[in-house]
Design a protein around this motif. Structure first.
Motif, short mmCIF file in Angstrom:
data_model
loop_
_atom_site.label_atom_id
_atom_site.label_comp_id
_atom_site.label_asym_id
_atom_site.label_seq_id
_atom_site.Cartn_x
_atom_site.Cartn_y
_atom_site.Cartn_z
N GLY A 92 0.82 -1.21 0.00
CA GLY A 92 0.00 0.00 0.00
C GLY A 92 0.86 1.26 0.00
N PHE A 93 0.18 2.41 0.02
CA PHE A 93 0.87 3.70 0.01
C PHE A 93 0.12 4.65 0.94
CE2 PHE A 93 1.99 1.70 -3.93
CZ PHE A 93 3.29 2.08 -4.17
N LEU A 94 0.88 5.54 1.55
CA LEU A 94 0.30 6.59 2.37
C LEU A 94 0.69 7.93 1.76
CD1 LEU A 94 -1.37 6.84 5.03
CD2 LEU A 94 0.81 7.31 6.17
N VAL A 95 -0.29 8.81 1.60
CA VAL A 95 -0.06 10.14 1.04
C VAL A 95 -0.53 11.17 2.06
CG1 VAL A 95 -0.69 11.77 -0.78
CG2 VAL A 95 -0.26 9.37 -1.35
N ALA A 96 0.30 12.17 2.30
CA ALA A 96 -0.07 13.29 3.16
C ALA A 96 -0.15 14.55 2.30
CB ALA A 96 0.96 13.49 4.26
N ARG A 109 -4.07 16.36 5.86
CA ARG A 109 -4.94 15.24 5.50
C ARG A 109 -4.05 14.04 5.15
NH1 ARG A 109 -8.98 16.79 1.22
NH2 ARG A 109 -10.24 17.36 3.03
N LEU A 110 -4.40 12.88 5.64
CA LEU A 110 -3.72 11.63 5.32
C LEU A 110 -4.65 10.76 4.48
CD1 LEU A 110 -0.84 11.03 6.49
CD2 LEU A 110 -2.11 12.70 7.83
N LEU A 111 -4.13 10.21 3.38
CA LEU A 111 -4.90 9.33 2.50
C LEU A 111 -4.20 7.97 2.45
CD1 LEU A 111 -4.61 12.37 0.90
CD2 LEU A 111 -6.51 11.35 -0.32
N ASP A 112 -4.96 6.92 2.73
CA ASP A 112 -4.43 5.56 2.79
C ASP A 112 -4.88 4.80 1.55
OD1 ASP A 112 -3.39 3.15 3.55
OD2 ASP A 112 -4.70 2.86 5.27
N PHE A 113 -3.92 4.30 0.77
CA PHE A 113 -4.21 3.52 -0.43
C PHE A 113 -3.78 2.08 -0.19
CE2 PHE A 113 -3.71 7.89 -1.73
CZ PHE A 113 -4.76 8.09 -2.62
N ALA A 114 -4.70 1.15 -0.38
CA ALA A 114 -4.44 -0.24 -0.03
C ALA A 114 -3.46 -0.91 -0.98
CB ALA A 114 -5.75 -1.02 -0.01
N SER A 115 -3.34 -0.40 -2.21
CA SER A 115 -2.49 -1.04 -3.20
C SER A 115 -1.99 -0.03 -4.21
CB SER A 115 -3.27 -2.14 -3.94
OG SER A 115 -4.31 -1.55 -4.72
N ARG A 116 -1.03 -0.44 -5.03
CA ARG A 116 -0.53 0.41 -6.11
C ARG A 116 -1.66 0.70 -7.10
NH1 ARG A 116 1.57 -0.27 -11.29
NH2 ARG A 116 3.26 1.19 -11.86
N ALA A 117 -2.47 -0.31 -7.39
CA ALA A 117 -3.58 -0.10 -8.33
C ALA A 117 -4.54 0.96 -7.81
CB ALA A 117 -4.32 -1.42 -8.57
N LYS A 123 -8.00 6.01 -5.68
CA LYS A 123 -9.05 5.49 -4.80
C LYS A 123 -8.48 5.19 -3.41
CE LYS A 123 -11.66 3.37 -8.59
NZ LYS A 123 -12.19 2.10 -9.16
N ALA A 124 -8.58 6.16 -2.52
CA ALA A 124 -8.13 5.97 -1.15
C ALA A 124 -9.14 5.14 -0.37
CB ALA A 124 -7.93 7.31 -0.47
N SER A 125 -8.65 4.20 0.43
CA SER A 125 -9.54 3.37 1.23
C SER A 125 -10.06 4.12 2.45
CB SER A 125 -8.83 2.09 1.66
OG SER A 125 -7.66 2.40 2.40
N ARG A 154 0.19 0.37 10.12
CA ARG A 154 -0.35 1.72 9.96
C ARG A 154 -0.96 2.29 11.25
NH1 ARG A 154 -1.43 -0.92 5.18
NH2 ARG A 154 -1.34 0.22 3.19
N SER A 155 -0.73 1.66 12.38
CA SER A 155 -1.33 2.13 13.62
C SER A 155 -0.60 3.34 14.20
CB SER A 155 -1.35 1.01 14.67
OG SER A 155 -0.02 0.63 15.01
N HIS A 156 0.62 3.60 13.72
CA HIS A 156 1.43 4.72 14.23
C HIS A 156 2.05 5.42 13.04
CE1 HIS A 156 3.90 6.69 17.41
NE2 HIS A 156 4.75 6.84 16.41
N ILE A 157 1.63 6.65 12.80
CA ILE A 157 2.12 7.43 11.66
C ILE A 157 2.72 8.72 12.19
CG2 ILE A 157 1.49 8.58 9.51
CD1 ILE A 157 -0.93 6.64 9.37
#
Length: 303
Positions: A92-96, A109-117, A123-125, A154-157
């Protein structure tokens, strides 16, 4: 601070590096404030913002095989800017991003992406909008994030950012997002003081951390005088010694105003380990043809 001459040359000698000025994607958008990382699938990924109106920005993602030609993939967020991306061990990927703008005080804002696709489809999860904790939400900004570290689950960012101190200047801060729900933040005056020692009276904003020969460093942007874009410079901050040094970055044309630094250690298209830097050259202070986003890298010579 004991300066490593090899590191200073890698960071400062743009003519001696492979460099791309005014970086654009294949749709003609300038890739402002871009952050580049290695793509786990091969090649490279970059997140960046571009203007779509007066004070309004959108965040996008693009891919490249050679660090020169960039193919747009998706819009990741609207009404947002200053993006940062990190790849996670589970694919996955994390974008701030800095959300808001155009008269609305920005927030993180933090956006969590489950996969490269999912990342390349925009499409952030899930997303998290951080509450203001250091300045009043309705009055002042908190923004320009970087991601220091993310736990495997991902529990600690751990996130760096700036806050608009007393409504006068941006100063440094750091926050922790726990369980993608609980946010806490603190000021980082040691970074501010290290740059202020050099006469930085304006904003102290974007930063990025990297490791070099067992030490942790930050690249940090500092503005010598408020409201004067041509006074932006980049500083090297030693996390252990809590000291900074102005970087005498040299471009082909002699541009002076260099800001929004980001740094990544990766392999070049030919497979050599390299240090890659991206920055923004403000047009006030830029040489002809050099204003805008800059990308440059130098091979390290050995693994």
């Amino acid at each position: 601070m004991v300066l490593d001459p090899a590191l200073i040359e890698l960071l400062c000698d743009v003519p001696g590096a492979t460099a791309v000025y005014c970086v654009r994607d294949d749709r003609g958008r300038t890739m402002d404030t871009l952050k580049v990382i290695a793509d786990p699938a091969g090649g490279y990924l970059a997140v960046y913002h571009c203007g779509v109106g007066q004070g309004i920005y959108e965040v996008h993602v693009a891919t490249s095989s050679d660090l020169a030609a960039w193919t747009w993939r998706a819009r990741l967020d609207g009404f947002a800017s200053q993006p940062y991306v990190t790849a996670l061990p589970d694919g996955g990927f994390l974008v701030a991003v800095e959300a808001g703008g155009a008269g609305t005080p920005p927030w993180l804002r933090l956006l969590d992406f489950a996969s490269r696709a999912d990342l390349l489809a925009g499409k952030a999860s899930r997303t998290f909008d951080a509450p203001h904790t250091l300045v009043p939400r309705r009055k002042y900004a908190e923004g320009t994030p970087n991601i220091y570290a993310v736990s495997a689950d991902r529990s600690h960012i751990d996130v760096g950012f700036h806050y608009f101190r007393q409504g006068k200047v941006d100063r440094q801060a750091r926050g922790v997002l726990t369980g993608f729900a609980d946010w806490s933040a603190r000021r980082e005056p040691q970074i501010d003081q290290a740059l202020e020692w050099w006469g930085v009276h304006g904003n102290i904003g974007g930063r990025d951390m990297f490791g070099w020969k067992g030490r942790e460093y930050l690249l940090v942007e500092g503005q010598g005088e408020r409201s004067r874009w041509q006074t932006w410079r980049t500083y090297l901050y030693d996390a252990a010694e809590r000291t900074a040094w102005p970087l005498p970055v040299r471009t082909h044309g002699g541009s002076a105003a260099i800001a929004n630094p980001a740094v990544t250690l990766l392999d070049t298209p030919s497979g050599e380990p390299a240090l890659l830097v991206t920055a923004y050259l403000f047009h006030d202070g830029a040489a002809e043809g050099e204003g805008g986003p800059l990308l440059y890298y130098r091979a390290l010579g050995s693994p």
